[in-house]
Motif scaffolding. Structure first.
Motif, PDB file in Angstrom:
ATOM      1  N   SER A 142      37.610   9.889  26.252  1.00  0.00           N
ATOM      2  CA  SER A 142      37.516   8.545  25.680  1.00  0.00           C
ATOM      3  C   SER A 142      38.550   8.363  24.586  1.00  0.00           C
ATOM      4  O   SER A 142      38.976   9.345  23.957  1.00  0.00           O
ATOM      5  CB  SER A 142      36.119   8.290  25.098  1.00  0.00           C
ATOM      6  OG  SER A 142      35.122   8.295  26.092  1.00  0.00           O
ATOM      7  N   TRP A 154      32.695   4.093  25.153  1.00  0.00           N
ATOM      8  CA  TRP A 154      32.798   5.553  24.976  1.00  0.00           C
ATOM      9  C   TRP A 154      31.672   6.195  25.777  1.00  0.00           C
ATOM     10  O   TRP A 154      30.508   6.067  25.417  1.00  0.00           O
ATOM     11  CB  TRP A 154      32.677   5.886  23.488  1.00  0.00           C
ATOM     12  CG  TRP A 154      33.086   7.287  23.159  1.00  0.00           C
ATOM     13  CD1 TRP A 154      32.387   8.425  23.450  1.00  0.00           C
ATOM     14  CD2 TRP A 154      34.266   7.701  22.477  1.00  0.00           C
ATOM     15  NE1 TRP A 154      33.075   9.518  22.992  1.00  0.00           N
ATOM     16  CE2 TRP A 154      34.225   9.109  22.388  1.00  0.00           C
ATOM     17  CE3 TRP A 154      35.363   7.016  21.926  1.00  0.00           C
ATOM     18  CZ2 TRP A 154      35.246   9.838  21.781  1.00  0.00           C
ATOM     19  CZ3 TRP A 154      36.362   7.739  21.314  1.00  0.00           C
ATOM     20  CH2 TRP A 154      36.307   9.138  21.250  1.00  0.00           C
ATOM     21  N   SER A 171      37.224   4.734  28.381  1.00  0.00           N
ATOM     22  CA  SER A 171      36.939   6.094  28.839  1.00  0.00           C
ATOM     23  C   SER A 171      37.452   6.317  30.252  1.00  0.00           C
ATOM     24  O   SER A 171      37.677   5.366  31.003  1.00  0.00           O
ATOM     25  CB  SER A 171      35.426   6.339  28.841  1.00  0.00           C
ATOM     26  OG  SER A 171      34.889   6.247  27.551  1.00  0.00           O
ATOM     27  N   ALA A 201      36.606   0.638  22.850  1.00  0.00           N
ATOM     28  CA  ALA A 201      36.939   1.981  23.284  1.00  0.00           C
ATOM     29  C   ALA A 201      37.017   1.979  24.811  1.00  0.00           C
ATOM     30  O   ALA A 201      36.407   1.133  25.473  1.00  0.00           O
ATOM     31  CB  ALA A 201      35.878   2.966  22.808  1.00  0.00           C
ATOM     32  N   GLY A 226      39.245   5.657  21.227  1.00  0.00           N
ATOM     33  CA  GLY A 226      38.691   4.579  20.441  1.00  0.00           C
ATOM     34  C   GLY A 226      39.665   3.425  20.283  1.00  0.00           C
ATOM     35  O   GLY A 226      40.735   3.384  20.893  1.00  0.00           O
ATOM     36  N   ASP A 278      41.792   8.338  17.738  1.00  0.00           N
ATOM     37  CA  ASP A 278      40.388   8.689  17.962  1.00  0.00           C
ATOM     38  C   ASP A 278      40.186   8.981  19.441  1.00  0.00           C
ATOM     39  O   ASP A 278      40.054   8.065  20.254  1.00  0.00           O
ATOM     40  CB  ASP A 278      39.500   7.524  17.508  1.00  0.00           C
ATOM     41  CG  ASP A 278      38.028   7.832  17.616  1.00  0.00           C
ATOM     42  OD1 ASP A 278      37.222   6.872  17.596  1.00  0.00           O
ATOM     43  OD2 ASP A 278      37.668   9.027  17.722  1.00  0.00           O
ATOM     44  N   THR A 279      40.169  10.253  19.786  1.00  0.00           N
ATOM     45  CA  THR A 279      40.027  10.644  21.186  1.00  0.00           C
ATOM     46  C   THR A 279      38.995  11.758  21.329  1.00  0.00           C
ATOM     47  O   THR A 279      38.696  12.475  20.365  1.00  0.00           O
ATOM     48  CB  THR A 279      41.362  11.132  21.778  1.00  0.00           C
ATOM     49  OG1 THR A 279      41.837  12.261  21.020  1.00  0.00           O
ATOM     50  CG2 THR A 279      42.416  10.044  21.767  1.00  0.00           C
ATOM     51  N   TRP A 335      31.682  12.524  32.277  1.00  0.00           N
ATOM     52  CA  TRP A 335      32.599  11.992  31.282  1.00  0.00           C
ATOM     53  C   TRP A 335      33.781  12.942  31.147  1.00  0.00           C
ATOM     54  O   TRP A 335      33.603  14.162  31.050  1.00  0.00           O
ATOM     55  CB  TRP A 335      31.882  11.852  29.941  1.00  0.00           C
ATOM     56  CG  TRP A 335      32.787  11.488  28.809  1.00  0.00           C
ATOM     57  CD1 TRP A 335      33.357  10.272  28.567  1.00  0.00           C
ATOM     58  CD2 TRP A 335      33.220  12.351  27.750  1.00  0.00           C
ATOM     59  NE1 TRP A 335      34.118  10.324  27.425  1.00  0.00           N
ATOM     60  CE2 TRP A 335      34.047  11.588  26.908  1.00  0.00           C
ATOM     61  CE3 TRP A 335      32.992  13.682  27.442  1.00  0.00           C
ATOM     62  CZ2 TRP A 335      34.647  12.114  25.774  1.00  0.00           C
ATOM     63  CZ3 TRP A 335      33.585  14.214  26.308  1.00  0.00           C
ATOM     64  CH2 TRP A 335      34.404  13.431  25.486  1.00  0.00           C
TER      65      TRP A 335
END
Length: 116
Positions: free
Chosen positions: A50, A100, A35, A33, A52, A57-58, A47
């Motif tokens: 991110s 992540w 970021s 992943a 994946g 997958d976000t 953060w």
């Protein structure tokens, strides 16, 4: 050795757009992943987003949802952050990081300044 090289940051007016890039090397990019995190002057690392191993997958911090889009190109070992409708509060140094969250190895960062 692990290298993360960010680019694309610059001075932009409020409401403007930018696309940041991060080219990775020295590790198995497609199996990790990735970021984007940022640090504004005098503040902690935050953060931002991110992605994946699978591009679907976000995740995003609430303050950028609907404005920022993270993506990756495993053929180029590159992760992107497309930023639209930029606000002054988006001003920060933006870093890409492995994994992540904020804790992973980061690059040297690229400065994004949103100001009129």
């Amino acid at each position: 050795q692990v290298q993360l090289v960010e680019s694309g940051g610059e001075l932009v007016q409020p409401g403007g757009s930018l696309k940041l890039s991060c080219v990775a090397s020295g590790f198995d990019f497609r199996s990790n992943a990735m970021s984007w995190v940022r640090q504004a002057p005098g503040k902690r690392f935050e953060w931002v987003s991110s992605i994946g191993v699978y591009e679907s997958d976000t995740g995003y911090v609430n303050s950028v949802k609907g404005r920022f889009t993270i993506s990756r190109d495993n053929t180029k070992n590159t992760v992107y952050l497309e930023m639209k409708s930029l606000k002054s509060e988006d001003t920060a140094v933006y870093y890409c990081a492995i994994g992540w969250g904020v804790a992973g190895t980061r690059g040297q960062g690229t400065q994004v300044t949103v100001s009129s």
